[in-house]
Design a protein around this motif. Sequence first.
Motif, PDB file in Angstrom:
ATOM      1  N   LEU A 105      -0.913  10.947   6.800  1.00 12.29           N
ATOM      2  CA  LEU A 105      -1.879  10.659   7.851  1.00 12.29           C
ATOM      3  C   LEU A 105      -1.939   9.157   8.155  1.00 12.29           C
ATOM      4  CD1 LEU A 105      -4.490  11.218   9.594  1.00 12.29           C
ATOM      5  CD2 LEU A 105      -5.778  11.018   7.444  1.00 12.29           C
ATOM      6  N   VAL A 106      -2.199   8.366   7.146  1.00 12.52           N
ATOM      7  CA  VAL A 106      -2.310   6.914   7.358  1.00 12.52           C
ATOM      8  C   VAL A 106      -0.965   6.335   7.803  1.00 12.52           C
ATOM      9  CG1 VAL A 106      -2.647   4.699   6.179  1.00 12.52           C
ATOM     10  CG2 VAL A 106      -4.312   6.532   5.900  1.00 12.52           C
ATOM     11  N   HIS A 161       0.835  -1.193   0.000  1.00 16.65           N
ATOM     12  CA  HIS A 161       0.000   0.000   0.000  1.00 16.65           C
ATOM     13  C   HIS A 161       0.871   1.245   0.000  1.00 16.65           C
ATOM     14  CE1 HIS A 161      -3.080  -2.877   1.240  1.00 16.65           C
ATOM     15  NE2 HIS A 161      -2.295  -3.237   2.238  1.00 16.65           N
ATOM     16  N   VAL A 162       0.504   2.187  -0.854  1.00 19.21           N
ATOM     17  CA  VAL A 162       1.137   3.509  -0.811  1.00 19.21           C
ATOM     18  C   VAL A 162       0.153   4.424  -0.090  1.00 19.21           C
ATOM     19  CG1 VAL A 162       2.157   5.376  -2.153  1.00 19.21           C
ATOM     20  CG2 VAL A 162       2.271   3.023  -2.995  1.00 19.21           C
ATOM     21  N   VAL A 163       0.609   5.060   0.969  1.00 23.53           N
ATOM     22  CA  VAL A 163      -0.333   5.798   1.821  1.00 23.53           C
ATOM     23  C   VAL A 163       0.121   7.255   1.995  1.00 23.53           C
ATOM     24  CG1 VAL A 163      -0.879   3.669   3.069  1.00 23.53           C
ATOM     25  CG2 VAL A 163       0.859   5.214   3.994  1.00 23.53           C
ATOM     26  N   ASP A 164      -0.817   8.099   2.421  1.00 26.87           N
ATOM     27  CA  ASP A 164      -0.439   9.489   2.702  1.00 26.87           C
ATOM     28  C   ASP A 164       0.152   9.589   4.118  1.00 26.87           C
ATOM     29  OD1 ASP A 164      -2.657   9.329   4.326  1.00 26.87           O
ATOM     30  OD2 ASP A 164      -3.888  10.713   3.144  1.00 26.87           O
ATOM     31  N   MET A 205     -10.523   4.299  -1.950  1.00 27.15           N
ATOM     32  CA  MET A 205      -9.967   4.809  -0.700  1.00 27.15           C
ATOM     33  C   MET A 205      -9.328   6.174  -0.909  1.00 27.15           C
ATOM     34  SD  MET A 205      -8.715   1.929   1.761  1.00 27.15           S
ATOM     35  CE  MET A 205      -9.701   0.450   2.028  1.00 27.15           C
ATOM     36  N   LYS A 206      -9.410   6.986   0.102  1.00 24.41           N
ATOM     37  CA  LYS A 206      -8.920   8.355  -0.027  1.00 24.41           C
ATOM     38  C   LYS A 206      -7.440   8.476   0.347  1.00 24.41           C
ATOM     39  CE  LYS A 206     -10.378  12.756   1.856  1.00 24.41           C
ATOM     40  NZ  LYS A 206     -11.231  13.321   2.900  1.00 24.41           N
ATOM     41  N   HIS A 207      -7.021   7.663   1.276  1.00 25.98           N
ATOM     42  CA  HIS A 207      -5.668   7.824   1.811  1.00 25.98           C
ATOM     43  C   HIS A 207      -4.712   6.687   1.443  1.00 25.98           C
ATOM     44  CE1 HIS A 207      -7.299  11.050   4.323  1.00 25.98           C
ATOM     45  NE2 HIS A 207      -8.312  10.236   4.587  1.00 25.98           N
ATOM     46  N   VAL A 208      -5.269   5.648   0.838  1.00 27.39           N
ATOM     47  CA  VAL A 208      -4.458   4.450   0.565  1.00 27.39           C
ATOM     48  C   VAL A 208      -4.613   4.032  -0.890  1.00 27.39           C
ATOM     49  CG1 VAL A 208      -4.096   2.014   1.155  1.00 27.39           C
ATOM     50  CG2 VAL A 208      -4.837   3.618   2.925  1.00 27.39           C
ATOM     51  N   LYS A 209      -3.472   3.752  -1.511  1.00 26.75           N
ATOM     52  CA  LYS A 209      -3.521   3.162  -2.853  1.00 26.75           C
ATOM     53  C   LYS A 209      -2.839   1.794  -2.764  1.00 26.75           C
ATOM     54  CE  LYS A 209      -2.288   4.052  -7.610  1.00 26.75           C
ATOM     55  NZ  LYS A 209      -1.589   4.938  -8.538  1.00 26.75           N
ATOM     56  N   THR A 210      -3.566   0.759  -3.112  1.00 24.63           N
ATOM     57  CA  THR A 210      -3.008  -0.594  -3.005  1.00 24.63           C
ATOM     58  C   THR A 210      -2.462  -1.037  -4.361  1.00 24.63           C
ATOM     59  OG1 THR A 210      -4.551  -1.107  -1.230  1.00 24.63           O
ATOM     60  CG2 THR A 210      -3.570  -2.976  -2.387  1.00 24.63           C
ATOM     61  N   LEU A 211      -1.203  -1.514  -4.365  1.00 27.91           N
ATOM     62  CA  LEU A 211      -0.560  -1.873  -5.635  1.00 27.91           C
ATOM     63  C   LEU A 211      -0.748  -3.335  -6.008  1.00 27.91           C
ATOM     64  CD1 LEU A 211       2.905  -0.053  -5.304  1.00 27.91           C
ATOM     65  CD2 LEU A 211       0.752   0.855  -6.183  1.00 27.91           C
ATOM     66  N   THR A 212      -1.226  -4.125  -5.075  1.00 29.74           N
ATOM     67  CA  THR A 212      -1.315  -5.567  -5.324  1.00 29.74           C
ATOM     68  C   THR A 212      -2.777  -5.978  -5.436  1.00 29.74           C
ATOM     69  OG1 THR A 212      -1.048  -5.665  -2.942  1.00 29.74           O
ATOM     70  CG2 THR A 212       0.810  -6.352  -4.244  1.00 29.74           C
ATOM     71  N   GLU A 241     -10.417   3.234   6.979  1.00 28.48           N
ATOM     72  CA  GLU A 241      -9.788   2.625   5.792  1.00 28.48           C
ATOM     73  C   GLU A 241      -8.899   1.446   6.188  1.00 28.48           C
ATOM     74  OE1 GLU A 241      -8.036   5.286   2.947  1.00 28.48           O
ATOM     75  OE2 GLU A 241      -9.833   6.510   2.803  1.00 28.48           O
ATOM     76  N   LEU A 242      -8.199   1.604   7.262  1.00 29.64           N
ATOM     77  CA  LEU A 242      -7.330   0.512   7.717  1.00 29.64           C
ATOM     78  C   LEU A 242      -8.160  -0.707   8.134  1.00 29.64           C
ATOM     79  CD1 LEU A 242      -4.582   2.468   9.706  1.00 29.64           C
ATOM     80  CD2 LEU A 242      -4.499   1.596   7.373  1.00 29.64           C
ATOM     81  N   GLU A 269     -11.228   8.716   9.916  1.00 23.19           N
ATOM     82  CA  GLU A 269     -11.305   8.288   8.510  1.00 23.19           C
ATOM     83  C   GLU A 269     -10.174   7.303   8.167  1.00 23.19           C
ATOM     84  OE1 GLU A 269     -12.753  11.340   5.478  1.00 23.19           O
ATOM     85  OE2 GLU A 269     -10.638  11.125   4.980  1.00 23.19           O
ATOM     86  N   ALA A 270      -8.981   7.624   8.651  1.00 23.96           N
ATOM     87  CA  ALA A 270      -7.836   6.743   8.401  1.00 23.96           C
ATOM     88  C   ALA A 270      -8.083   5.370   9.025  1.00 23.96           C
ATOM     89  CB  ALA A 270      -6.563   7.366   8.977  1.00 23.96           C
TER      90      ALA A 270
END
Lengths: 451, 46
Positions: free
Chosen positions: A27-28, A22-25, B1-8, A61-62, A57-58
């Motif tokens: 905050l996360v 996961h690529v995250v901002d 998702m707003k804060h997470v981008k999943t590559l897999t 998502e988690l 919000e974070a």
Amino acid sequence: MIHQYKNNGYNIVLDVCSGSVHVVDDLVYDVIALYKECNTQEIIEKLPQYTPEEIQEACEELAILEEQGQLFTEDVYKDAIVDFKKRKTVVKALCLHIAHDCNLACKYCFAGEGEYHGDRSLMSYEVGKKALDFLIANSGNRVNLEVDFFGGEPLMNFQVVKDLVAYGRSREQECNKRFRFTLTTNGVLLNDEVMEFANREMANVVLSIDGRREVHDRMRPTRNGKGSYDLILDKFKKMAESRNQTNYYVRGTFTHYNLDFSEDVLHLADLGFRQISAEPVVATEDAPYAIREEDLPQLFEEYDRLAKQMVEREKAGQGFQFFHFMIDLTGGPCLYKRLSGCGSGTEYLAVTPWGDLYPCHQFVGMEDFRLGNVDTGITKTEVVDEFKLCNVYAKDKCRDCFARFYCSGGCAANSYNFHGNLLDAYEVGCELERKRVECAIMIKAALEEGE
Amino acid sequence: MKHVKTLTDRTLKSTMEKGGCGECQTSCQSACKTSCTVGNQTCENK
């Protein structure tokens, strides 16, 4: 277990046991570090730079990722590997030491200038034929069989290489096998005939070159002490072009003498090569060229630099492959492959010119590891059983390592050479492997963003 | 998702279903002879 790190401006979270990335901002990234130890209210208190709504919000998502099995997944694979390892193993790959002799005198050669601490010797056709018969007979229902022509320098015994390929091909149909032949060469004897043959028969060729002329010549001199760079470069270029820049690698070794090895990789890329590999030398600390622990910070920077350069070049349409940064996040090997490792001593064996079998090319010449020969087959089965048990769960140092599903427990020979047993790990190698995995994932993140 | 981008898009666990055929390349037959790099091998049984 997760591994979170920042690289080249990206916040990356690897969920180790699912392999999810996961690529995250920011905050996360900050929340995730506290997520398992603290409840939402505690996180809000510990991270005053974010609003409670943002943190809420974070966390939501988690929670979704966790529920989908893509975050904080448990390691449930241990039982699977125990069962998998109990099954009968087959042999599917041979490293044929077609020549224990060499026309170069590379200073870091683990084969002791090609001779493997024994007499100079060339494999006869008869021995090679028996090796291929042994492979076919012991490969069970595997279809794809791999044979690497290795040395010393295999082209010093080219006629036998050609004859063995012909013999292997002649048996493919009746045995329902497919041989994938590969060749590793220093290039000195490469000519049009060899290239034409290799392009027809070899699934892959590995061309040994260390990078910049002065770097290469320092470690890879000829027998009379002169550099070999000028002898081989044009031939390698021609070979790479004649294979359409695929199914080959130019492969170098870097040492304490060229810690700035990214320059060497980029030098090879600038020369037009598109498939490049560069590996750290493996040598004990008494060797002046050995990589030492104190070299690691610089090497990490070099990997970072190389990774950034690769992203830039890829985006500019001038990309190239670097073997150790190749990572397939959507395909790639299955879990069993990742857990069982390189297969040395079980499905992968090395054969000496006189037909002795060893767990891999790096064990050749160590009497305790002589497993048998092409006439008798494997007689030292207790050593094979030891190798059969080599996996990430059998190694203390691997059990909690985030890279364990990428390197699969590392090199058994390195473990043995540094610690005297197969179930340890060579720490410098581990540090570098972890760094490479981080860079490889960062490259994926950067290129994904560009799409 | 707003804060997470999943590559897999798949998990290691899912590869257990039909994995283990053993047809894929042995890592030291590719381009490494001194360092173990299994994670970049290609699956032959997709």
